[in-house]
Design a protein around this motif. Structure first.
Motif, short mmCIF file in Angstrom:
data_model
loop_
_atom_site.label_atom_id
_atom_site.label_comp_id
_atom_site.label_asym_id
_atom_site.label_seq_id
_atom_site.Cartn_x
_atom_site.Cartn_y
_atom_site.Cartn_z
N SER A 141 -1.53 31.90 19.69
CA SER A 141 -0.87 30.69 20.17
C SER A 141 -1.84 29.73 20.85
O SER A 141 -2.84 30.14 21.42
CB SER A 141 0.25 31.04 21.15
N MET A 161 4.11 25.80 23.29
CA MET A 161 3.36 26.79 22.54
C MET A 161 3.32 26.41 21.07
O MET A 161 4.37 26.12 20.47
CB MET A 161 3.98 28.17 22.70
N TRP A 163 2.41 28.05 17.72
CA TRP A 163 2.15 29.38 17.15
C TRP A 163 1.47 29.25 15.79
O TRP A 163 2.12 28.90 14.80
CB TRP A 163 3.45 30.16 17.02
N PRO A 172 9.44 33.93 19.76
CA PRO A 172 9.31 33.16 21.00
C PRO A 172 10.45 33.43 21.97
O PRO A 172 11.49 33.98 21.61
CB PRO A 172 9.35 31.70 20.51
N SER A 201 8.54 26.13 21.78
CA SER A 201 7.58 26.76 20.87
C SER A 201 7.71 26.17 19.49
O SER A 201 8.83 26.00 18.98
CB SER A 201 7.82 28.27 20.82
#
Length: 387
Positions: A141, A161, A163, A172, A201
């Protein structure tokens, strides 16, 4: 004895089949002392040991979720996990070994201009390359930390975040709320709160090995979703791994991050092209270009900001420029670039087609070069030369 702090991170739920499905994740401890500089490859096995690379970034071992040994080998451009004992037995991962620009629990990277207010940031180009392995449970991440204040310690209000990759059953925090396109890529979007901060995320549908983008694109997306404000501060950006099981061989092979204050301006930026003015798009489109590179041996990333200095908006733009001999574009964000060498054209995407009068649009690309690096020349906007 160094002082240590613990903070809740927004890490993932549903970790192993036997783990609780939506467990909250606790964040890493870090040292509060300045990190020593790494000269050659440096082995770090201390739980919260850290060092610096390239004279501007901090690499941290950050083994906060287990008492088992974790070691990283820090290179001149990143790090690799060389020992990863133990297995996480709850919702939290074992650690978050990472490299960062900014301030993380009072440990600030050398020369950083973070924290910086989002409204004052013109562009924030960044790039990271990951190396993955097949015998581990983890996520890879890129973390972007935002806070209403210019804090250098503690947990921030919102964590973004990005990813690049993850293995089953890692997911997540929170729940999936849909899909979106940010910085030219499609993402699954998850939102939630881990008890300490809000988390949004962006999960890639398939693994990304290496990618460059503008951090501002994700910050703007968080703002549009009510999870941040333009008056807030970017405090740090980090790239690394959260392993639950094993992790030996996982590596950040390269990392770069710049934060350019002002609209497209920063120290070391180079202007390309010749002065001029004329018509582009739907009206007068005198233009100005700022080109900001970040180089390493044989490669570079570049952030390009095109400003419309004319009196009317440009609807649909093409930025032309000439790459020096030996340079090749390998990837791009916020624009499509064709061809990959020689005289090239960067064309807008659907979400950034307009440049208002007095406004600007930014795009970036990653490339390779031979010999000595030189910036492109002959920048144009819709065929009109820019200053």
């Amino acid at each position: 004895m160094k002082t240590l702090q613990r903070a809740f991170r927004s890490t993932r739920t549903a970790v192993l089949a036997t783990l609780a499905a939506l467990a909250l994740v606790v964040g890493g401890l870090v040292t509060l002392t300045a990190a020593p500089a790494a000269q050659a490859d440096t082995q770090i096995c201390d739980q919260y040991g850290s060092t610096t690379i390239e004279g501007r970034y901090v690499v941290q071992n950050n083994r906060w979720g287990t008492t088992a040994t974790q070691c990283i080998n820090v290179t001149s451009t990143g790090f690799q996990i060389t020992q990863a004992d133990g297995t996480a037995t709850g919702g939290a991962p074992k650690s978050y070994p990472s490299v960062f620009n900014g301030c993380h629990y009072t440990n600030c990277s050398p020369g950083t201009n973070l924290p910086a207010q989002l409204s004052a940031i013109g562009t924030a180009p960044t790039s990271v390359s990951f190396t993955y392995v097949g015998n581990a449970v983890y996520d890879a991440s890129y973390d972007i930390w935002l806070d209403p204040t210019a804090r250098k310690d503690g947990v921030n209000k919102t964590e973004i975040m990005v990813w690049y990759n993850h293995t089953s059953p890692v997911q997540p925090v929170g729940s999936r709320v849909g899909t979106t396109n940010v910085a030219g890529r499609s993402w699954d979007v998850w939102t939630g709160n881990n008890g300490s901060n809000d988390v949004i995320s962006f999960v890639a549908p398939s693994a990304i090995g290496s990618w460059s983008f503008d951090v501002k694109a994700f910050a703007n997306e968080a703002i549009s979703r009510g999870l941040a404000q333009n008056s807030w501060y970017l405090t740090s950006v980090q790239a690394g791994f959260e392993p639950w099981q094993n992790g030996v061989g996982l590596a950040v092979s390269s990392f770069s991050s710049s934060v350019n204050l002002g609209a497209g301006s920063s120290g070391g930026s180079n202007s390309g092209g010749t002065s001029g003015g004329g018509t582009g798009g739907t009206g007068s489109a005198s233009c100005k270009v700022a080109f900001t590179p970040q180089t390493w041996s044989g490669g570079y990333t570049a952030d390009v900001t095109v400003t419309n200095t004319g009196s009317t908006a440009v609807n649909g733009w093409k930025a032309g420029f000439k790459l020096p001999t030996g340079q090749t574009v390998t990837s791009a964000w916020n624009a499509t670039i064709s061809p990959s060498s020689g005289s090239v054209t960067a064309s807008n995407l659907s979400f950034n087609a307009q440049i208002p009068a007095g406004g600007s649009q930014s795009f970036g690309f990653q490339g390779t070069y031979s010999g000595t690096f030189s910036p492109p020349t002959g920048f144009t906007l819709n065929g009109t030369a820019c200053s």
